[in-house]
Write a protein that holds these residues in place. Structure first.
Motif, PDB file in Angstrom:
ATOM      1  N   GLU A   8       8.435 -10.453  -6.026  1.00  0.00           N
ATOM      2  CA  GLU A   8       9.741 -11.529  -5.719  1.00  0.00           C
ATOM      3  C   GLU A   8       9.776 -12.684  -6.566  1.00  0.00           C
ATOM      4  O   GLU A   8      10.531 -12.845  -7.020  1.00  0.00           O
ATOM      5  N   ASP A   9       8.341 -12.155  -7.144  1.00  0.00           N
ATOM      6  CA  ASP A   9       8.214 -13.301  -8.335  1.00  0.00           C
ATOM      7  C   ASP A   9       9.168 -13.144  -9.595  1.00  0.00           C
ATOM      8  O   ASP A   9       9.597 -14.463  -9.658  1.00  0.00           O
ATOM      9  N   VAL A  10       8.767 -12.335 -10.025  1.00  0.00           N
ATOM     10  CA  VAL A  10       9.824 -11.941 -11.024  1.00  0.00           C
ATOM     11  C   VAL A  10      11.484 -12.150 -10.885  1.00  0.00           C
ATOM     12  O   VAL A  10      12.177 -13.322 -11.678  1.00  0.00           O
ATOM     13  N   ASP A  11      12.120 -12.375  -9.505  1.00  0.00           N
ATOM     14  CA  ASP A  11      13.691 -11.925  -9.195  1.00  0.00           C
ATOM     15  C   ASP A  11      13.559 -13.822  -9.450  1.00  0.00           C
ATOM     16  O   ASP A  11      14.488 -14.000 -10.177  1.00  0.00           O
TER      17      ASP A  11
ATOM     18  N   TYR D 152      19.429  -8.131   6.625  1.00  0.00           N
ATOM     19  CA  TYR D 152      18.379  -7.397   5.098  1.00  0.00           C
ATOM     20  C   TYR D 152      18.591  -6.284   5.119  1.00  0.00           C
ATOM     21  O   TYR D 152      18.498  -6.061   3.774  1.00  0.00           O
ATOM     22  N   HIS D 153      18.976  -5.352   6.157  1.00  0.00           N
ATOM     23  CA  HIS D 153      18.772  -3.752   5.937  1.00  0.00           C
ATOM     24  C   HIS D 153      20.060  -3.531   5.358  1.00  0.00           C
ATOM     25  O   HIS D 153      20.014  -2.751   4.378  1.00  0.00           O
ATOM     26  N   TYR D 154      21.185  -4.530   6.112  1.00  0.00           N
ATOM     27  CA  TYR D 154      22.027  -4.119   4.575  1.00  0.00           C
ATOM     28  C   TYR D 154      22.271  -5.252   3.340  1.00  0.00           C
ATOM     29  O   TYR D 154      22.918  -3.637   2.427  1.00  0.00           O
ATOM     30  N   PHE D 170      12.814  -6.124  -2.416  1.00  0.00           N
ATOM     31  CA  PHE D 170      12.556  -8.290  -1.656  1.00  0.00           C
ATOM     32  C   PHE D 170      13.558  -7.486  -0.267  1.00  0.00           C
ATOM     33  O   PHE D 170      12.406  -8.010   0.008  1.00  0.00           O
ATOM     34  N   PHE D 171      14.570  -7.484  -0.308  1.00  0.00           N
ATOM     35  CA  PHE D 171      15.450  -7.359   0.912  1.00  0.00           C
ATOM     36  C   PHE D 171      14.205  -5.935   2.098  1.00  0.00           C
ATOM     37  O   PHE D 171      14.307  -6.179   3.366  1.00  0.00           O
ATOM     38  N   ARG D 177       9.510  -8.019   7.693  1.00  0.00           N
ATOM     39  CA  ARG D 177       9.500  -9.899   8.370  1.00  0.00           C
ATOM     40  C   ARG D 177      10.467  -9.701   9.630  1.00  0.00           C
ATOM     41  O   ARG D 177      10.007  -9.877  10.993  1.00  0.00           O
ATOM     42  N   ALA D 178      11.367  -9.456   9.799  1.00  0.00           N
ATOM     43  CA  ALA D 178      12.455  -9.520  10.383  1.00  0.00           C
ATOM     44  C   ALA D 178      11.745  -8.364  11.449  1.00  0.00           C
ATOM     45  O   ALA D 178      12.045  -8.819  12.436  1.00  0.00           O
ATOM     46  N   ALA D 179      11.732  -7.230  11.826  1.00  0.00           N
ATOM     47  CA  ALA D 179      11.284  -6.231  12.838  1.00  0.00           C
ATOM     48  C   ALA D 179       9.992  -6.813  13.018  1.00  0.00           C
ATOM     49  O   ALA D 179      10.013  -7.194  14.301  1.00  0.00           O
ATOM     50  N   LEU D 180       9.292  -7.524  11.719  1.00  0.00           N
ATOM     51  CA  LEU D 180       7.965  -8.521  13.066  1.00  0.00           C
ATOM     52  C   LEU D 180       8.474  -9.416  13.940  1.00  0.00           C
ATOM     53  O   LEU D 180       7.872  -9.590  14.966  1.00  0.00           O
TER      54      LEU D 180
END
Lengths: 229, 229, 229, 229
Positions: A8-11, D152-154, D170-171, D177-180
């Motif tokens: 992510e950091d790289v992104d 995010y899945h998409y 990343f996604f 995180r969304a599932a959590l």
């Protein structure tokens, strides 16, 4: 998870290199909030319930509503001009700046509520209600000034977010003006509570005018003077 | 403090040199206000309270609400087109222009209120209430035309704010049209008050149509003519 | 006055030569209207008045409100996607296009009103009220389809407004789809009035789904297929 | 009709080649929806009906309304920051992404409704109403988290829509995180229903704070750390 964070950091680095208008969404979002707040104020201009033939009388009777509308419209307008003058000098935004901005918007969004409180108290309340309503309005004024103080303080400490050529000194000066706002609204509230509601109302009406004339937006005046030279 | 002002002054020069779309925020903010006002009008289209089986009757009964909705929608739409035609010719904005613009938005935001007044008076008021409501609508029309007059006057005096190639003459002509608007709405109000409410309502319905057909937006028509040549 | 018009004419040519994003304001304004309409729908989700302990029951009781909310949300969303797909192909806008667009927005803004009618009728009305409400919803559907028909017709006749590479044929095909919408909503209204309200409601729920899946936005589907090749 | 589709297909390729800011309208529309939702929350801050002299008491009495306002404001703000962080990484949008986004906006728009439910239940309901209201709030939290999961899945499956340099990883991490979030709101609802309403309210208040501090917007923090190096 740590690996995920690294990637992510790289992104970030790669994406942000190609982005300049990082404040565009914050500005668009804030403009929409200001526009909604300034228009919600008009929802308090309700068509009064009245018997047939009584519309004129009940319209005139709710004069405090009109005064409150004008005052709060001016207040929101000055805040929008301030916001414009501020983000004009901001090159990009980080999360801290977003939260300070959300704090300003949070406080601005409270203005229709306390405006309605004041007009309701003047219309239908007794002297005690008026003191309560004026104090509530002053409290929101204090909270709003404090949110600006937070925003200006943040910007004065994060020069990397500012446009080239903007000195930290600028936001240090704005910080002083915001701190004076906290004091001024506290005094207005105290006057309303212990001294006189009408005097406090006049102060609350004049404060936005004062800020409108002296705020960072004074560049308009300066520019015109320069043009004449 | 004087030192702070000096450094601010320097900021301005450096920042503004790199900015062209100085009107972007004023336009975004104004568009949001117009959009909200035009949509608030629909809030007056309330589901009427009625006994079971009585919905059709009470829907038909509130026909003045629909007429008022259409009239005010047209009025706001014409104002938006005017606003677009005006800022199309503006290169950058100073504080004076912002305040004139805020004056226009202030007046536009009052339209849902007086629209509701008119439909309420026609539905539930007596003849006196109708005269009051039509007069109130006309007063907002006068205030709105006066705000446009202020805006056009300001622009005709500040050519440095205009796009290259726009002559001061253009806004001088618009100024005349705005002044005629003040007079026209004053006449409509006077007719409503002293002569006939229905005649005044027809005038109030026709005025936006007239401005819609003749305003600075007529470039669309002109352009199409040119294309055919 | 004729001289003034001439100079205005000159302005136009010079200004417009330097402008490409002529549709930017129409798009921003339309997006704001769509956003407000889609959010106004939620205002019908009112907290029901109920005695202590009765909240669950009264929440479940107002299920038609939730269904109406979902249906209208879908409908507005599909309209927004259509609008996006349409203006995506428009290079610049003239006054005629602005009025057609304002016609679409006018009709979209009526959706919260007829949505509220339907849920009110199902909740508290009798069978006759339900027929009235479904017919009113269908009428707005017809008006909205007709507004799209007007817009598509206008664009198919004004190729000079379209992006390079967009054929007039595209908007001729869209015009057919809009005309089918007029017919479909008329049928739904007729079914609701003479045959069966539940059947009409199902049709009204399915129509946006159909348009969502087949409209000009199908480029998303096409593009993904192309990517897989 | 097939011919029409072919020519449309050609249109697409030619138009889209010249377009980069394909997400601009989705972003503008979403910003407007977020702004309206965050401002609608303030409409629940109603001026309480009270006898003259009773304003202070009834203002203090409706403290749950203020708490609910703050909680939901934070929640919407965190969602806006998430949305910004997400679309920051999106290069262009197809129809599938638009629908996932409309799903997020649909759920966000429900927040003022369930916020009003909670404050109503705490103010005027009994213990059962409070459990109902907290459960309803949790259900909207679940739906909203599920909408983010969908989005995010998409995006994790459509790398062709992402900015250069953004990894699918990343996604995939955001998806977790969304599932959590789905699980966390389900637990909060269960706690509210079977264990304790106050505990559930505290959890509902803390969840946005947690997401605000840890979400993809953490780049602000990361960047500042980098600047200090």
């Amino acid at each position: 998870m740590a690996a995920g964070r690294d990637s992510e950091d790289v992104d970030e680095v790669e994406i942000e290199a190609g982005l300049r208008s990082d404040t565009a969404r914050a500005i668009g979002f804030s403009d929409a909030v200001f526009a909604i707040v300034i228009t919600l104020l008009v929802l308090d201009l309700r068509v009064p319930e009245s018997a047939p033939g009584g519309m004129l009388h009940s319209l005139l009777d709710q004069w405090p509503v009109y005064l409150a509308y004008v005052t709060s419209y001016l207040y929101v307008a000055v805040n929008w001009l301030n916001h414009k003058g501020t983000f004009h000098r901001v090159r990009c935004a980080d999360r801290g700046l977003h939260w300070a901005n959300l704090g300003v918007l949070f406080s601005v969004a409270l203005l229709p509520f306390v405006t309605a409180l004041v007009s309701r108290a003047v219309e239908k309340g007794d002297a005690f209600d008026e003191r309560v309503a004026v104090a509530a309005y002053a409290v929101v004024g204090i909270v709003l000034s404090a949110a600006w103080l937070w925003l200006y303080h943040y910007l004065s400490r994060h020069r990397e977010l500012l446009q080239a050529g903007v000195t930290a000194r600028f936001f240090e000066a704005e910080r002083i003006r915001a701190a004076l706002g906290v004091v001024a609204y506290a005094i207005a509230g105290a006057v309303g509570w212990w001294v006189s509601v009408p005097v406090a109302l006049v102060v609350l009406l004049l404060l936005p005018l004062f800020y409108g004339l002296t705020s960072n937006g004074s560049y308009g005046l300066l520019r015109r003077l320069r043009h004449r030279r």
